[in-house]
Write a protein that holds these residues in place. Structure first.
Motif, PDB file in Angstrom:
ATOM      1  N   ILE A  43       0.844  -1.201   0.000  1.00  0.00           N
ATOM      2  CA  ILE A  43       0.000   0.000   0.000  1.00  0.00           C
ATOM      3  C   ILE A  43       0.880   1.251   0.000  1.00  0.00           C
ATOM      4  O   ILE A  43       2.054   1.211   0.401  1.00  0.00           O
ATOM      5  CB  ILE A  43      -0.939   0.036   1.223  1.00  0.00           C
ATOM      6  N   ASP A  44       0.320   2.368  -0.481  1.00  0.00           N
ATOM      7  CA  ASP A  44       1.044   3.641  -0.423  1.00  0.00           C
ATOM      8  C   ASP A  44       0.221   4.730   0.280  1.00  0.00           C
ATOM      9  O   ASP A  44       0.595   5.897   0.279  1.00  0.00           O
ATOM     10  CB  ASP A  44       1.454   4.112  -1.823  1.00  0.00           C
ATOM     11  N   ALA A  45      -0.932   4.345   0.861  1.00  0.00           N
ATOM     12  CA  ALA A  45      -1.745   5.278   1.627  1.00  0.00           C
ATOM     13  C   ALA A  45      -2.608   4.476   2.590  1.00  0.00           C
ATOM     14  O   ALA A  45      -2.885   3.292   2.356  1.00  0.00           O
ATOM     15  CB  ALA A  45      -2.630   6.123   0.708  1.00  0.00           C
ATOM     16  N   VAL A  46      -3.023   5.150   3.676  1.00  0.00           N
ATOM     17  CA  VAL A  46      -3.746   4.446   4.739  1.00  0.00           C
ATOM     18  C   VAL A  46      -5.077   5.131   5.006  1.00  0.00           C
ATOM     19  O   VAL A  46      -5.136   6.340   5.209  1.00  0.00           O
ATOM     20  CB  VAL A  46      -2.908   4.421   6.035  1.00  0.00           C
ATOM     21  N   LEU A  47      -6.150   4.328   5.015  1.00  0.00           N
ATOM     22  CA  LEU A  47      -7.474   4.835   5.382  1.00  0.00           C
ATOM     23  C   LEU A  47      -7.937   4.066   6.614  1.00  0.00           C
ATOM     24  O   LEU A  47      -8.122   2.861   6.570  1.00  0.00           O
ATOM     25  CB  LEU A  47      -8.465   4.636   4.230  1.00  0.00           C
ATOM     26  N   VAL A  48      -8.095   4.803   7.714  1.00  0.00           N
ATOM     27  CA  VAL A  48      -8.509   4.200   8.973  1.00  0.00           C
ATOM     28  C   VAL A  48      -9.978   4.509   9.209  1.00  0.00           C
ATOM     29  O   VAL A  48     -10.377   5.675   9.220  1.00  0.00           O
ATOM     30  CB  VAL A  48      -7.663   4.737  10.140  1.00  0.00           C
ATOM     31  N   CYS A  49     -10.780   3.487   9.383  1.00  0.00           N
ATOM     32  CA  CYS A  49     -12.218   3.660   9.634  1.00  0.00           C
ATOM     33  C   CYS A  49     -12.491   3.326  11.095  1.00  0.00           C
ATOM     34  O   CYS A  49     -12.322   2.180  11.513  1.00  0.00           O
ATOM     35  CB  CYS A  49     -13.032   2.733   8.730  1.00  0.00           C
ATOM     36  N   GLY A  50     -12.897   4.334  11.840  1.00  0.00           N
ATOM     37  CA  GLY A  50     -13.130   4.113  13.259  1.00  0.00           C
ATOM     38  C   GLY A  50     -13.631   5.357  13.931  1.00  0.00           C
ATOM     39  O   GLY A  50     -14.656   5.915  13.534  1.00  0.00           O
ATOM     40  N   SER A  51     -12.862   5.840  14.917  1.00  0.00           N
ATOM     41  CA  SER A  51     -13.286   7.003  15.691  1.00  0.00           C
ATOM     42  C   SER A  51     -12.920   8.296  14.961  1.00  0.00           C
ATOM     43  O   SER A  51     -12.336   8.285  13.871  1.00  0.00           O
ATOM     44  CB  SER A  51     -12.618   6.976  17.063  1.00  0.00           C
ATOM     45  N   SER A  52     -13.270   9.400  15.600  1.00  0.00           N
ATOM     46  CA  SER A  52     -12.971  10.714  15.040  1.00  0.00           C
ATOM     47  C   SER A  52     -11.461  10.897  14.846  1.00  0.00           C
ATOM     48  O   SER A  52     -10.658  10.408  15.653  1.00  0.00           O
ATOM     49  CB  SER A  52     -13.501  11.788  15.995  1.00  0.00           C
ATOM     50  N   PRO A  53     -11.079  11.631  13.804  1.00  0.00           N
ATOM     51  CA  PRO A  53      -9.646  11.898  13.606  1.00  0.00           C
ATOM     52  C   PRO A  53      -9.042  12.730  14.728  1.00  0.00           C
ATOM     53  O   PRO A  53      -7.820  12.873  14.803  1.00  0.00           O
ATOM     54  CB  PRO A  53      -9.614  12.659  12.271  1.00  0.00           C
ATOM     55  N   ARG A  54      -9.890  13.260  15.601  1.00  0.00           N
ATOM     56  CA  ARG A  54      -9.378  14.043  16.713  1.00  0.00           C
ATOM     57  C   ARG A  54      -8.949  13.148  17.882  1.00  0.00           C
ATOM     58  O   ARG A  54      -8.466  13.632  18.891  1.00  0.00           O
ATOM     59  CB  ARG A  54     -10.441  15.033  17.181  1.00  0.00           C
ATOM     60  N   ILE A  55      -9.144  11.834  17.713  1.00  0.00           N
ATOM     61  CA  ILE A  55      -8.812  10.878  18.779  1.00  0.00           C
ATOM     62  C   ILE A  55      -7.759   9.899  18.256  1.00  0.00           C
ATOM     63  O   ILE A  55      -7.799   9.494  17.096  1.00  0.00           O
ATOM     64  CB  ILE A  55     -10.082  10.100  19.205  1.00  0.00           C
ATOM     65  N   ASP A  56      -6.842   9.545  19.090  1.00  0.00           N
ATOM     66  CA  ASP A  56      -5.807   8.548  18.746  1.00  0.00           C
ATOM     67  C   ASP A  56      -4.988   8.943  17.520  1.00  0.00           C
ATOM     68  O   ASP A  56      -4.459   8.076  16.813  1.00  0.00           O
ATOM     69  CB  ASP A  56      -6.455   7.175  18.485  1.00  0.00           C
ATOM     70  N   TRP A  57      -4.893  10.258  17.278  1.00  0.00           N
ATOM     71  CA  TRP A  57      -4.185  10.686  16.064  1.00  0.00           C
ATOM     72  C   TRP A  57      -2.714  10.315  16.074  1.00  0.00           C
ATOM     73  O   TRP A  57      -2.085  10.146  15.027  1.00  0.00           O
ATOM     74  CB  TRP A  57      -4.342  12.207  15.897  1.00  0.00           C
ATOM     75  N   GLU A  58      -2.147  10.180  17.270  1.00  0.00           N
ATOM     76  CA  GLU A  58      -0.702   9.910  17.334  1.00  0.00           C
ATOM     77  C   GLU A  58      -0.340   8.528  16.803  1.00  0.00           C
ATOM     78  O   GLU A  58       0.820   8.268  16.480  1.00  0.00           O
ATOM     79  CB  GLU A  58      -0.208  10.078  18.776  1.00  0.00           C
ATOM     80  N   PHE A  59      -1.327   7.638  16.680  1.00  0.00           N
ATOM     81  CA  PHE A  59      -1.027   6.276  16.210  1.00  0.00           C
ATOM     82  C   PHE A  59      -0.938   6.194  14.682  1.00  0.00           C
ATOM     83  O   PHE A  59      -0.370   5.250  14.152  1.00  0.00           O
ATOM     84  CB  PHE A  59      -2.115   5.305  16.686  1.00  0.00           C
ATOM     85  N   PHE A  60      -1.528   7.151  14.007  1.00  0.00           N
ATOM     86  CA  PHE A  60      -1.714   6.971  12.566  1.00  0.00           C
ATOM     87  C   PHE A  60      -0.914   7.955  11.720  1.00  0.00           C
ATOM     88  O   PHE A  60      -1.375   8.434  10.689  1.00  0.00           O
ATOM     89  CB  PHE A  60      -3.210   7.046  12.237  1.00  0.00           C
ATOM     90  N   ASP A  61       0.278   8.273  12.163  1.00  0.00           N
ATOM     91  CA  ASP A  61       1.207   9.076  11.383  1.00  0.00           C
ATOM     92  C   ASP A  61       2.287   8.135  10.856  1.00  0.00           C
ATOM     93  O   ASP A  61       3.107   7.612  11.614  1.00  0.00           O
ATOM     94  CB  ASP A  61       1.828  10.177  12.258  1.00  0.00           C
TER      95      ASP A  61
END
Length: 751
Positions: free
Chosen positions: A62-80
């Motif tokens: 993959i070359d991009a990530v789409l996370v389906c779950g909670s608001s992007p304002r939560i747990d943002w530090e995990f998905f960089d």
């Protein structure tokens, strides 16, 4: 552009609301080619979940990530996952599952989820990997103003390791602080006035090797952009600098407005600033005859001198241009409008309240039989200074009372007779005193002249200073120190009336902001409010029609233009709000991860039923990411629900909303568009100052276009919301939807 998108569902946040396996199958079917990895994980924002995603990235799957779950304002530090791997979040919990009313049914909720997933995939497909424009920054801070605030700012910058230039227009350093006899208490026990300590502060600055001091100097011109300014000085020299701390302070208000209280009519009526000068020179004496001023009345109640329409809303001050063109220039020169007004007196009330306590103390210190009277309307004493107020109350030589000043007249012996009514003592009385002291209004230097002399297309001064009666502040609620010019940070009384302790804190804050600006420009990222944003406006100049809308609407003066009107971007001035993009009718301007085509394509991806009666209406909410979007999250988290026919798209600012998105929505058959953003007007809360206001103006143009097309203009409406008004959002949405239902389906539906 993302070509291999990994779609990951977080079971821990949405597993209880959705059949995750069914959603996985939907994505695999709908996006089989674009999404080679579609899976779920029990706890995606955790060590194992992140490890799983990183393994797919490292394998090149993959070359991009789409996370389906909670608001992007939560747990943002995990998905960089680094600068080269775009990552996007689909908010299926707060703005889909939690906000969907139970009676809407499972099928309707799943339709919402599918729309949001489709929009998320398309957003990534329309996202480019940002290529920040990095510049080699000059790591020098310029501090303008050598008073108490400027001296502290210079020391903070220098001691943080940055070369600093300190300029002062007077021949000596120290500013107003050097002219004070004493300061109000700045340290424990906060009960006695004391020496300011300005001499030691000046010595510390002069001994600091990183600080270059220039007195008798002002800024003739400031050219360039944050990180690489060129400052030209009145002494003919110039220096390269990275950022600026504006600490030019204040000037005393023209006291002639206090003529109803005797100022200008009687020699023995003076200002608090005059008293300071007397005390500094050794003795309080009556100006009329030089006799000791032992009985002194301090008049804090200035109602008698204030215009009845003091706070009547004013029409915005139009920029004034000089008809005479400067030699060699084709643009008209800007003239600065003097913004000093009667309002500066009440703005300074809190400062004058405590200053009167200090100067009343001067009277009792100098004369054992001295007596000071303080007549106030409101004694405004804040925070720790309450201790100083109580100490003054315990001073037998100081009398304080609330009261209305009826008159100030001169007696035959040169004394003054002050008649006071409505007192706390329960009776009116007349005071015979040697001297009357009226307060001094604090007028910021930026109200009087441009100060910085910017070489910007938009003129040499800070814009829209009339909103704050000349005080140099762009958003005192959210972003203290920041001005409407990126790279210039205000501190001290040029920002708002304050005491020396507050000014010292201000100096530290502004110096740190200046340093942050330099280091951000050096890495090619935004300073604020989108700190760390790697993107900046990219122009397709081939299509530019030189309409100048982008250069005129940018709230921060980020765009100059050449002689043909073609925009000249200055990336480090930009705050990435996208207002220029919203202004451009030709879609010339875009960001790598935010552009007209991207949002338009997302709108077109929404499933719109042909029959509104059977499938319900469809409403697009363009929600400002600063207040509106988090407010929607908060509403959902607190059990609020709203129509399942709404689809929410976050935007950087309502100023970035391009009319084309409305056209896309209407042509798709969307029944209504809500633009949900920050408040505007005198009490604006827009993080980009003018975005909401500009959007409102554009809405009028959109309405005219819709009317010509036979579409009711009120199908597009703007709503204002503060972040703490989340509980009002469901009612706003319901009101708008009811209006749409009453009108019936969009006339373009089904075409």
């Amino acid at each position: 552009m993302a070509e291999k998108i990994g779609v990951y569902f977080d079971e821990s946040s949405i597993g209880q609301y959705f059949d995750i396996e069914a959603l996985v199958e939907f994505v695999k079917t709908r996006w089989a080619t674009a999404c080679p990895v579609v899976t779920s994980h029990p706890v995606l924002p955790g060590e194992d979940g992140v490890k799983m995603i990183k393994a797919d990235i490292e394998a090149g799957t993959i070359d991009a990530v789409l996370v389906c779950g909670s608001s992007p304002r939560i747990d943002w530090e995990f998905f960089d996952f680094g600068k080269s791997v775009p990552s996007e979040r689909v908010n299926l919990r707060e703005q889909c599952a939690l906000c969907c009313p139970a009676e809407a049914g499972e099928e309707t909720k799943v339709l919402m989820a599918k729309d949001y997933i489709n929009m998320g995939v398309i957003k990534l497909q329309k996202t480019r990997v940002p290529a920040p424009e990095q510049i080699e920054t000059v790591k020098t801070v310029l501090v303008v103003g050598g008073g108490w605030t400027g001296l502290h700012a210079a020391l903070h910058a220098a001691r943080a390791g940055y070369n600093t230039i300190l300029i002062e227009k007077e021949a000596e350093l120290g500013g107003h602080a050097a002219k004070l006899h004493k300061t109000i208490p700045l340290c424990h026990p906060y009960t006695e006035a004391h020496e300011t300590g300005i001499e030691k502060l000046i010595a510390d600055v002069q001994a600091e090797s990183r600080i270059k001091v220039m007195t008798g100097t002002t800024i003739a011109a400031l050219e360039g952009a944050p990180g690489s300014y060129t400052a030209k000085f009145s002494n003919g020299s110039e220096d390269k600098i990275g950022a600026v701390v504006l600490a030019t302070g204040w000037v005393p208000q023209d006291a002639s407005i206090l003529e109803p209280l005797g100022y200008g009519r009687f020699k023995n009526v003076v200002t608090t600033w005059d008293v300071e000068e007397m005390a500094k020179n050794g003795q309080l004496l009556r100006p009329s005859d030089g006799k000791p001023a032992k009985r002194v009345a301090f008049l804090l109640n200035t109602e008698k001198a204030e215009p009845s329409d003091l706070f009547k809303p004013k029409a915005p001050a139009a920029p004034v241009e000089d008809e005479a063109k400067e030699e060699g220039e084709d643009k008209k020169a800007h003239k600065h409008v003097d913004l000093e007004s009667a309002r500066h007196l009440p703005y300074s009330s809190a400062v004058n309240s405590v200053i009167s306590l200090k100067e009343a103390g001067y009277v009792t210190e100098q004369y054992t039989d001295g007596q000071a009277y303080i007549i106030y309307k409101d004694m405004l004493v804040q925070g720790i200074h309450e201790k100083y107020y109580k100490a003054a109350q315990d001073n037998p030589g100081v009398m304080l009372t609330k009261g209305t000043i009826v008159s100030v007249e001169e007696d035959t012996d040169g004394s003054l007779l002050v008649t006071v009514a409505n007192t706390l003592l329960g009776q009116d009385f007349e005071l015979k005193v040697d001297m009357v002291v009226v307060p001094t209004g604090i007028v910021p230097t930026t109200a009087k002249n441009p100060v910085m002399n910017f070489k910007y297309r938009q003129g040499p001064a800070f814009p829209d200073l009339d909103l704050f009666d000349g005080f140099c502040d762009s958003n005192y609620i959210c972003f203290p120190y920041e001005t409407r010019r990126t790279g210039v940070y205000a501190a001290g009384c040029v920002r708002q009336p304050m005491f020396m302790d507050n000014a010292e804190d201000d100096a530290a804050g502004a110096a740190l902001k200046a340093i942050q600006c330099i280091e951000s420009a050096n890495r090619g990222v935004a300073v604020h409010p989108r700190s760390g944003d790697l993107t900046y406006p990219v122009f397709n100049f081939v299509r530019c029609t030189q309409c100048k809308r982008c250069t005129e609407e940018c709230p921060f003066g980020a765009l100059d233009d050449d002689e043909t009107g073609t925009p000249k971007p200055n990336p480090t001035r930009c705050r990435r709000c996208g207002t220029c993009m919203g202004a451009c009718p030709e879609r010339v301007i875009s960001f790598d991860n935010y552009n007209v085509d991207q949002i338009g394509s997302m709108i077109k991806a929404i499933n719109v039923p042909d029959d509104m009666d059977a499938g319900g209406p469809r409403i697009v909410v363009l929600a400002c990411e600063n207040d509106a979007y988090p407010a929607l999250d908060m509403a959902a988290m607190r059990g609020k629900t709203w129509s399942p026919y709404v689809r929410i798209l976050p935007v950087r600012c309502l100023g970035s909303v391009n009319a084309i998105w409305v056209a896309d929505a209407m042509s798709k058959g969307i029944d209504g568009v809500m633009m949900l953003g920050c408040k505007y007007g005198d009490d604006y809360q827009c993080h980009f100052v003018k975005g909401s206001e500009i959007c409102n103006r554009r809405k009028e143009n959109i309405a005219e276009t819709l009317e010509r097309l036979g579409v009711e203009p009120d199908r597009v409406e703007q709503y204002q919301v503060a972040i703490d008004e989340y509980d009002k959002l469901p009612a706003m949405i319901e009101e708008f939807q009811n209006m749409i239902l009453e009108k019936g389906p969009n006339p373009f539906k089904g075409y």
